[in-house]
Design a protein around this motif. Structure first.
Motif, PDB file in Angstrom:
ATOM      1  N   VAL A 152      78.968  -8.368 -16.072  1.00  0.00           N
ATOM      2  CA  VAL A 152      77.849  -8.382 -16.815  1.00  0.00           C
ATOM      3  C   VAL A 152      76.694  -9.030 -15.958  1.00  0.00           C
ATOM      4  CG1 VAL A 152      78.292 -10.604 -18.085  1.00  0.00           C
ATOM      5  CG2 VAL A 152      77.123  -9.026 -19.188  1.00  0.00           C
ATOM      6  N   VAL A 153      76.909  -9.939 -15.123  1.00  0.00           N
ATOM      7  CA  VAL A 153      75.997 -10.526 -14.369  1.00  0.00           C
ATOM      8  C   VAL A 153      75.409  -9.450 -13.529  1.00  0.00           C
ATOM      9  CG1 VAL A 153      75.298 -12.257 -12.485  1.00  0.00           C
ATOM     10  CG2 VAL A 153      77.144 -12.918 -14.514  1.00  0.00           C
ATOM     11  N   SER A 156      73.206  -7.322 -15.446  1.00  0.00           N
ATOM     12  CA  SER A 156      71.811  -7.786 -15.966  1.00  0.00           C
ATOM     13  C   SER A 156      70.615  -7.899 -14.685  1.00  0.00           C
ATOM     14  CB  SER A 156      72.031  -9.391 -16.157  1.00  0.00           C
ATOM     15  OG  SER A 156      72.284 -10.239 -15.149  1.00  0.00           O
ATOM     16  N   CYS A 188      73.276 -14.697 -18.148  1.00  0.00           N
ATOM     17  CA  CYS A 188      73.538 -14.327 -16.945  1.00  0.00           C
ATOM     18  C   CYS A 188      72.770 -15.358 -15.650  1.00  0.00           C
ATOM     19  CB  CYS A 188      73.386 -12.727 -16.787  1.00  0.00           C
ATOM     20  SG  CYS A 188      74.212 -11.768 -17.678  1.00  0.00           S
ATOM     21  N   GLU A 189      71.489 -15.448 -15.915  1.00  0.00           N
ATOM     22  CA  GLU A 189      70.712 -16.110 -15.145  1.00  0.00           C
ATOM     23  C   GLU A 189      71.299 -17.789 -15.253  1.00  0.00           C
ATOM     24  OE1 GLU A 189      66.903 -16.095 -17.012  1.00  0.00           O
ATOM     25  OE2 GLU A 189      66.465 -13.904 -15.871  1.00  0.00           O
ATOM     26  N   TRP A 191      74.537 -18.376 -15.659  1.00  0.00           N
ATOM     27  CA  TRP A 191      75.870 -18.427 -14.774  1.00  0.00           C
ATOM     28  C   TRP A 191      75.532 -18.490 -13.280  1.00  0.00           C
ATOM     29  CZ3 TRP A 191      78.318 -15.945 -11.051  1.00  0.00           C
ATOM     30  CH2 TRP A 191      79.932 -16.218 -10.894  1.00  0.00           C
ATOM     31  N   LEU A 212      82.187 -15.307 -17.395  1.00  0.00           N
ATOM     32  CA  LEU A 212      81.127 -15.407 -18.373  1.00  0.00           C
ATOM     33  C   LEU A 212      81.491 -14.987 -19.797  1.00  0.00           C
ATOM     34  CD1 LEU A 212      78.149 -16.264 -18.721  1.00  0.00           C
ATOM     35  CD2 LEU A 212      77.477 -13.773 -18.048  1.00  0.00           C
ATOM     36  N   SER A 223      77.419  -6.386 -22.659  1.00  0.00           N
ATOM     37  CA  SER A 223      75.952  -5.989 -22.838  1.00  0.00           C
ATOM     38  C   SER A 223      75.846  -5.244 -23.995  1.00  0.00           C
ATOM     39  CB  SER A 223      75.598  -5.191 -21.504  1.00  0.00           C
ATOM     40  OG  SER A 223      74.442  -4.418 -21.905  1.00  0.00           O
TER      41      SER A 223
END
Length: 227
Positions: A152-153, A156, A188-189, A191, A212, A223
């Motif tokens: 997911v990071v 993003s 995400c930011e 993380w 996460l 997401s």
């Protein structure tokens, strides 16, 4: 002064004497050594080590005639046993780069369709100060190291950079575009801010970073645009 993956960086006004800077470095020597140690590259992976690939953890399998590849069905990273440490690290990087091109290109294509924009080119690189960028010509650059972060990071970052094709800045209008297609950019930011150093150190260090999760309930973050 601060430590980075490339060493110690020191900034000071021009009027400050070199002797003053040197005294400050000596006074903070122990702290600086600890910071540098935290940036040190992780050791090369060995037989049986677990390495991250998105949300998966794959076990290193060294065999004499292995063709280097990620064997997702078996949960393994297959590498030739005859490789030295340096060569093993280089082969792994090539595997991650190849997977990054495949996965990140697919994600960028998805978000370009959602936002109605055209990505002219995707470049997979290894920047040390940012995870992605978008040029005015429509070229998106992304770090191959995102393959060691939760899936997911990586997603993003793709949504973020594709959104720059609509709004080439970080204004409120840009944030509204990103939030409209990807609900969890902030998580995400955070993380990456907390665990990005592990990605720069290498796969073994990245494997120790936590997954996460969305909340205290422990549900994995997903997401809102995925089906």
């Amino acid at each position: 002064m601060w430590a980075t993956s490339e060493g110690i960086r020191v900034t000071a006004p021009r009027r400050v004497a070199y002797a003053t800077i040197e005294r400050a470095l000596r006074a903070n020597a122990a702290w600086l050594c600890d910071q540098l140690a935290a940036w040190a590259p992780a050791p090369p992976p060995r037989q049986g080590d677990l390495l991250p690939l998105g949300d998966d953890r794959l076990q290193v399998a060294l065999t004499s005639r292995a063709r280097p590849h990620f064997d997702l069905s078996a949960g393994a990273v297959r590498l030739p046993s005859g490789l030295g440490d340096h060569d093993r690290v280089e082969v792994l990087e090539r595997l991650y780069r190849r997977e990054a091109r495949r996965r990140l290109m697919s994600l960028c294509d998805h978000y370009s369709d959602v936002l109605g924009v055209q990505v002219r080119r995707i470049r997979i690189s290894d920047p040390r100060t940012r995870w992605g960028s978008c040029s005015t010509s429509g070229t998106i650059s992304l770090s191959w190291r995102l393959m060691m972060a939760p899936g997911v990071v990586a997603e993003s970052l793709c949504a973020h950079e594709v959104a720059h094709l609509l709004v080439p800045n970080h204004s409120r209008a840009f944030r509204n575009v990103v939030d409209g297609v990807f609900a969890e950019v902030g998580a995400c930011e955070r993380w990456l801010s907390e665990h990005g150093r592990a990605l720069l150190r290498g796969p073994l260090a990245a494997a120790e970073a936590p997954p996460l999760v969305a909340s205290a309930t422990g549900e994995r973050l997903v997401s809102s645009t995925r089906t």
